[in-house]
Motif scaffolding. Structure first.
Motif, PDB file in Angstrom:
ATOM      1  N   UNK A 260       0.410  -1.053  -0.100  1.00  0.00           N
ATOM      2  CA  UNK A 260      -0.094   0.158   0.156  1.00  0.00           C
ATOM      3  C   UNK A 260       0.940   1.290  -0.368  1.00  0.00           C
ATOM      4  N   UNK A 261       0.169   2.352  -0.316  1.00  0.00           N
ATOM      5  CA  UNK A 261       1.264   3.825   0.088  1.00  0.00           C
ATOM      6  C   UNK A 261       1.645   3.956   0.885  1.00  0.00           C
ATOM      7  N   UNK A 262       1.463   3.425   1.947  1.00  0.00           N
ATOM      8  CA  UNK A 262       2.343   3.227   2.826  1.00  0.00           C
ATOM      9  C   UNK A 262       3.538   2.415   3.448  1.00  0.00           C
ATOM     10  N   UNK A 263       3.492   1.704   2.704  1.00  0.00           N
ATOM     11  CA  UNK A 263       4.895  -0.016   2.319  1.00  0.00           C
ATOM     12  C   UNK A 263       5.813   1.876   1.950  1.00  0.00           C
ATOM     13  N   UNK A 264       5.509   1.907   1.120  1.00  0.00           N
ATOM     14  CA  UNK A 264       6.454   2.935   0.489  1.00  0.00           C
ATOM     15  C   UNK A 264       7.972   3.567   1.985  1.00  0.00           C
ATOM     16  N   UNK A 265       7.135   3.698   2.814  1.00  0.00           N
ATOM     17  CA  UNK A 265       8.348   4.808   3.314  1.00  0.00           C
ATOM     18  C   UNK A 265       8.491   3.472   4.376  1.00  0.00           C
ATOM     19  N   UNK A 266       8.718   2.339   4.178  1.00  0.00           N
ATOM     20  CA  UNK A 266       8.941   1.428   5.554  1.00  0.00           C
ATOM     21  C   UNK A 266      10.344   1.414   4.522  1.00  0.00           C
TER      22      UNK A 266
ATOM     23  N   UNK B 289       2.429   9.177   4.403  1.00  0.00           N
ATOM     24  CA  UNK B 289       0.823   8.398   4.009  1.00  0.00           C
ATOM     25  C   UNK B 289      -0.182   7.913   4.927  1.00  0.00           C
ATOM     26  N   UNK B 290      -1.409   8.086   5.224  1.00  0.00           N
ATOM     27  CA  UNK B 290      -1.777   7.436   5.860  1.00  0.00           C
ATOM     28  C   UNK B 290      -2.921   5.543   4.432  1.00  0.00           C
ATOM     29  N   UNK B 291      -3.343   5.182   5.285  1.00  0.00           N
ATOM     30  CA  UNK B 291      -3.849   4.325   3.974  1.00  0.00           C
ATOM     31  C   UNK B 291      -5.255   4.613   3.835  1.00  0.00           C
TER      32      UNK B 291
END
Length: 152
Positions: free
Chosen positions: A65-71, A88-90
């Protein structure tokens, strides 16, 4: 084998409430990508962009998901307006578009593709890059906010 893995990833993603992005670089050259997205905090199309990150030739990668990009190891997000980093928030999130660079980051070939109604509503690109097997790219909505980006 790649199609089986893609099928399995899509099947698993279908059970998730999160929108996944699947990237297949079926060319013999490295592509450098910049993703564009939105979320509930900033719902405008392409409200955020990622830092540039490479996708090696003949490989695939996925973001849950878009938040996974911040991992850790992910490229990270920045707001299109205002500067600084963003988390970002899910809720209300979605993938909008991508900028693809082949060759130097200046790009021997550079293009944008994305979803209908976004900042880049064109879902495919056809071109060529000497020395690279690249001929086209497609941005395909799979339902449930899931996206398949194919570089061929």
């Amino acid at each position: 084998m790649k199609s089986v893995l893609t099928f399995l990833a899509l099947t698993v993603a279908g059970f998730s409430a999160n929108a996944a992005l699947f990237i297949n670089n079926n060319t013999n050259c490295e592509a450098v990508l910049v993703l564009k997205a939105h979320d509930a905090n900033n719902p405008g199309s392409c409200a955020y962009y990622s830092t540039r990150f490479p996708v090696a030739g003949n490989t695939s990668m996925a973001f849950n998901n878009v938040t996974n990009v911040n991992s850790p190891g992910g490229p990270g997000w920045y707001p299109t307006v205002g500067g600084g980093t963003a988390t970002l928030v899910t809720a209300g999130s979605g993938w909008d578009a991508v900028t693809v660079y082949y060759g130097n980051l200046g790009g021997a070939i550079t293009f944008n593709i994305g979803g209908a109604g976004t900042c880049t509503p064109v879902g495919s690109f056809t071109g060529s890059f000497p020395g690279c097997s690249f001929t086209n790219a497609t941005w395909t909505p799979l339902g449930g906010g899931n996206i398949l980006l194919d570089l061929n």
